[in-house]
Design an enzyme around this catalytic site. Sequence first.
Site, PDB file in Angstrom:
ATOM      1  N   ASP A  93       0.852  -1.176   0.000  1.00  0.00           N
ATOM      2  CA  ASP A  93       0.000   0.000   0.000  1.00  0.00           C
ATOM      3  C   ASP A  93       0.896   1.237   0.000  1.00  0.00           C
ATOM      4  O   ASP A  93       2.104   1.143   0.278  1.00  0.00           O
ATOM      5  CB  ASP A  93      -0.888  -0.035   1.252  1.00  0.00           C
ATOM      6  CG  ASP A  93      -1.719   1.214   1.419  1.00  0.00           C
ATOM      7  OD1 ASP A  93      -2.454   1.569   0.476  1.00  0.00           O
ATOM      8  OD2 ASP A  93      -1.622   1.848   2.492  1.00  0.00           O
ATOM      9  N   LEU A  94       0.326   2.414  -0.301  1.00  0.00           N
ATOM     10  CA  LEU A  94       1.112   3.646  -0.336  1.00  0.00           C
ATOM     11  C   LEU A  94       0.700   4.629   0.765  1.00  0.00           C
ATOM     12  O   LEU A  94       1.437   4.869   1.706  1.00  0.00           O
ATOM     13  CB  LEU A  94       0.989   4.304  -1.712  1.00  0.00           C
ATOM     14  CG  LEU A  94       1.495   3.488  -2.909  1.00  0.00           C
ATOM     15  CD1 LEU A  94       1.247   4.238  -4.222  1.00  0.00           C
ATOM     16  CD2 LEU A  94       2.970   3.155  -2.759  1.00  0.00           C
ATOM     17  N   ASP A 134      -1.352  -0.491   5.914  1.00  0.00           N
ATOM     18  CA  ASP A 134      -1.747   0.028   7.217  1.00  0.00           C
ATOM     19  C   ASP A 134      -3.191  -0.239   7.576  1.00  0.00           C
ATOM     20  O   ASP A 134      -3.567  -0.158   8.750  1.00  0.00           O
ATOM     21  CB  ASP A 134      -1.529   1.551   7.255  1.00  0.00           C
ATOM     22  CG  ASP A 134      -2.560   2.283   6.401  1.00  0.00           C
ATOM     23  OD1 ASP A 134      -3.475   2.905   6.948  1.00  0.00           O
ATOM     24  OD2 ASP A 134      -2.455   2.195   5.162  1.00  0.00           O
TER      25      ASP A 134
END
Length: 232
Positions: free
Chosen positions: A15-16, A184
């Site tokens: 994920d970013l 996250d």
Amino acid sequence: MPAFPDSPPLALTLDLDDTLWPVWPAIERAEHQLHGWLHEHAPATAQRFDPPALRALRNAVEAEHPHWKHDLSSIRRESIARALAMTGHDPQLAGPAFDVFFAARQRVEFFDDALPGLARLAARFPLFAVTNGNADLATVGIARHFQGSLSSQKLGIGKPDARIFHLACERLGVAPAQVLHVGDDLLLDVHGARDAGLQAVWLHRPGHAAGALPAGCGQAATLIELAEMLGC
């Protein structure tokens, strides 16, 4: 982090937003850049809509257009066009106005561990970005660490839909069971990846909301910690 129940990972998906950088500071800065541009080019719009009001309008557009839920850029662009039209300005200004917002949104501030952690992970594993946001790897400056990226904006589907995870695995040429996803968000990243047949690690940074980790999944506080756990 518990031992992985499947074979050791051969590749990682990441994920970013809120995994490599905190997303809301970047968005807030971009919203203020947008408002400054409107103050110069569409003063009536800037006067009526301060940044919180522009965000409220953006949220209203999102609620009215559920078919755009994976296209954050279209939602933002339409909200700007609506604000312009409501204040007597040309809605076509939404294009250059959004460009200002989007450029500012790419100016992120990485978590301290993100860049050194990425370098260590990329030295051992092929990496692929899987995001529901609209950050651009090249503009942000980390494309060199990744084999590629998939975004919900371009696909029309996003996490936790299994299809976006499976497509990332196809692009990597690795079976889902041998891909480790790192993110996250407990629902979108961890549960989404596990339901799609991937391994998963919850990147649970200090101060983030608590939650129950699914059985068989790992947890790390930073990418450095994750790299050490994976022997990088």
